[in-house]
Design a protein around this motif. Sequence first.
Motif, short mmCIF file in Angstrom:
data_model
loop_
_atom_site.label_atom_id
_atom_site.label_comp_id
_atom_site.label_asym_id
_atom_site.label_seq_id
_atom_site.Cartn_x
_atom_site.Cartn_y
_atom_site.Cartn_z
N ASP A 1 -1.53 6.47 4.92
CA ASP A 1 -2.09 5.44 4.04
C ASP A 1 -3.10 6.02 3.06
OD1 ASP A 1 -2.30 2.91 3.05
OD2 ASP A 1 -3.54 2.11 4.66
N GLN B 1 -6.37 -0.22 -0.97
CA GLN B 1 -5.59 1.03 -0.95
C GLN B 1 -5.22 1.44 0.47
OE1 GLN B 1 -8.55 0.57 -2.32
NE2 GLN B 1 -8.48 1.14 -4.48
N THR B 2 -6.03 1.02 1.46
CA THR B 2 -5.84 1.53 2.83
C THR B 2 -6.05 0.46 3.89
OG1 THR B 2 -8.17 2.12 2.87
CG2 THR B 2 -6.63 3.88 2.24
N PRO C 1 0.02 7.92 -0.60
CA PRO C 1 -0.39 8.63 -1.82
C PRO C 1 0.20 10.03 -1.95
CG PRO C 1 -2.21 8.47 -0.26
CD PRO C 1 -1.09 7.68 0.32
N THR D 1 0.86 -1.18 0.00
CA THR D 1 0.00 0.00 0.00
C THR D 1 0.90 1.23 0.00
OG1 THR D 1 -1.77 1.21 1.11
CG2 THR D 1 -0.31 -0.03 2.54
N PRO D 2 0.70 2.13 -0.97
CA PRO D 2 1.57 3.30 -1.04
C PRO D 2 1.08 4.44 -0.15
CG PRO D 2 0.13 3.26 -2.94
CD PRO D 2 -0.25 2.08 -2.10
#
Length: 499
Positions: free
Chosen positions: A99, A186-187, A34, A31-32
């Motif tokens: 996150d 994503q989170t 953002p 997970t990047p």
Amino acid sequence: MSSATTATTRKYQLFIDGQWVDSDSGKTFNTPNPATGETLAEIAEADKSDVDKAVSAARRAFEGKWSKLSARDRGRLLYKLSQLIEQHAAELAALETADNGKPIKESLYVDLPQVVENFEYFAGWATKIEGETIPVPGKMFNYTLREPVGVCGQIIPWNFPLLMAAWKLAPALAAGNTVVLKPAEQTPVGAMELAKLIQEAGFPEGVVNIVPGYGETAGAALAAHPGIDKIAFTGSTEVGKMIAKAAADNLTKVSLELGGKAPNIVFADSDLDQAVAGAMMGIFYNQGQVCCAGSRLFVEESVKDEFLGRLSDKAGKIAVGDPMNKATQMGPQVSEEQLNRIKGYVDIAREEGATVVAGGQPPQLDEAFQKGYFFTPTIFSEVNNSMRVAQEEIFGPVVSVISFKDEDDLIKQANDTIYGLSAGIWTRDITRAHRFAKEIKAGVVWINTYNMFNAASPFGGYKQSGYGREMGRHALELYTQVKSVWVDLSGRPIGWFGK
Ligand code: NAP
Ligand code: MG
């Protein structure tokens, strides 16, 4: 220090049956952050077989230890969890921002306090879930038992990762259910951190299981699982329909909190300062990634130019940038995919003949944030309600301004959408405000305010915005079922067959 320079990759396993375990496949995903594009965490990737294990663990807990615990003890565990979250709020808020990208000011002062509030509120409900006695005729005693539904699958989105986990877990656990939760790809970090606190609070193993992974694999396996009794979902209307279809095969109970395209309405007689601030909170809060965002801004024709002038002026001054900075008002969008989706809608708006009066492109930022998924607050004017930008959920800091002449014209347009989650109205005319509240087809109406929430107040949609209500006593209806019990008090045989 900026978020760009603090990155170290964290690692999380799946949380099943009270244990931290690798996925069966051994696969992981990243997970990047953002804001920077850097990897924040590496997460074990659950798939069908992991979901199977989690559902079995939740079933064992439901039939076993959890059902033997008193309501008071359930409430105490939830309260303990709320206190642990409060103690770790600063750290959890920083991780949520890293996150998801939301400004730290929001994570710290809105998301985390509301997470605590939800667990606290439902902790109180555990001991207050009661049946009733029904005045039936004859020498009969009839009463109801309000019982938990069983094993609940819960699938949540990325826009309020911890808060969505709280909205789902708190009522389910208060009512005595067990849970398998799938956070958004994503989170996932917030939910994994929450699992640590659930463990620390002392919940029996298997009561809460967390299976991060992809929607098409882990999510789909959960929604279609014959071993769950209920599925609760928040996310897009498109996926909501897939969930309902998957659940139909097992007749699993479903509740859905889906998309929106909320009308936020400004009448000429409103306090324009208040209305401008409300329009901004309505659309730019959380980078516009809010299901109840006021993305269709209806402005009465006579004040349209003045209102639009003030709004674009203020929108241009919003501080977009490092979400870890307390002065930042807007951080990055959650993902590159979402950023591209927003850019796509800017093109669509231009093709449809709308005018971009503010924003419409990514901001210029320091080098550290050039790989982040930032966009500027964007306003489209000259929009009519039938354009795609007025009908489709964009899920970004993008508002479509539509003018209207009178109330009848307005109500027709405001209701002309497949969605019905929320609506806002700005006026000093209380008769008009309440008339609107009655006529608008939406689950939540805000009068001279916007985005107000409380754990005690129900939230949910009309039309294709979903069904079921979260929070408040209404959420308990999603997580309980009613049993009617009849007792003979006469001591005599019934009916005529034995005569
Ligand atoms: P989404 O696809 O609806 O995702 C929501 C959740 O459902 C995620 O956990 C997702 O997993 C999961 N999921 C996806 N496909 C699934 C499937 N076939 N079966 C079971 N679960 C599945 O939302 P998104 O892709 O993140 O965002 C797309 C759009 O949805 C947004 O632009 C916005 O319009 C809308 N949205 C609405 C809300 C809301 O609160 N109403 C929240 C988020 C997004 P993954 O992590 O793999 O995606
Ligand atoms: Mg992320």
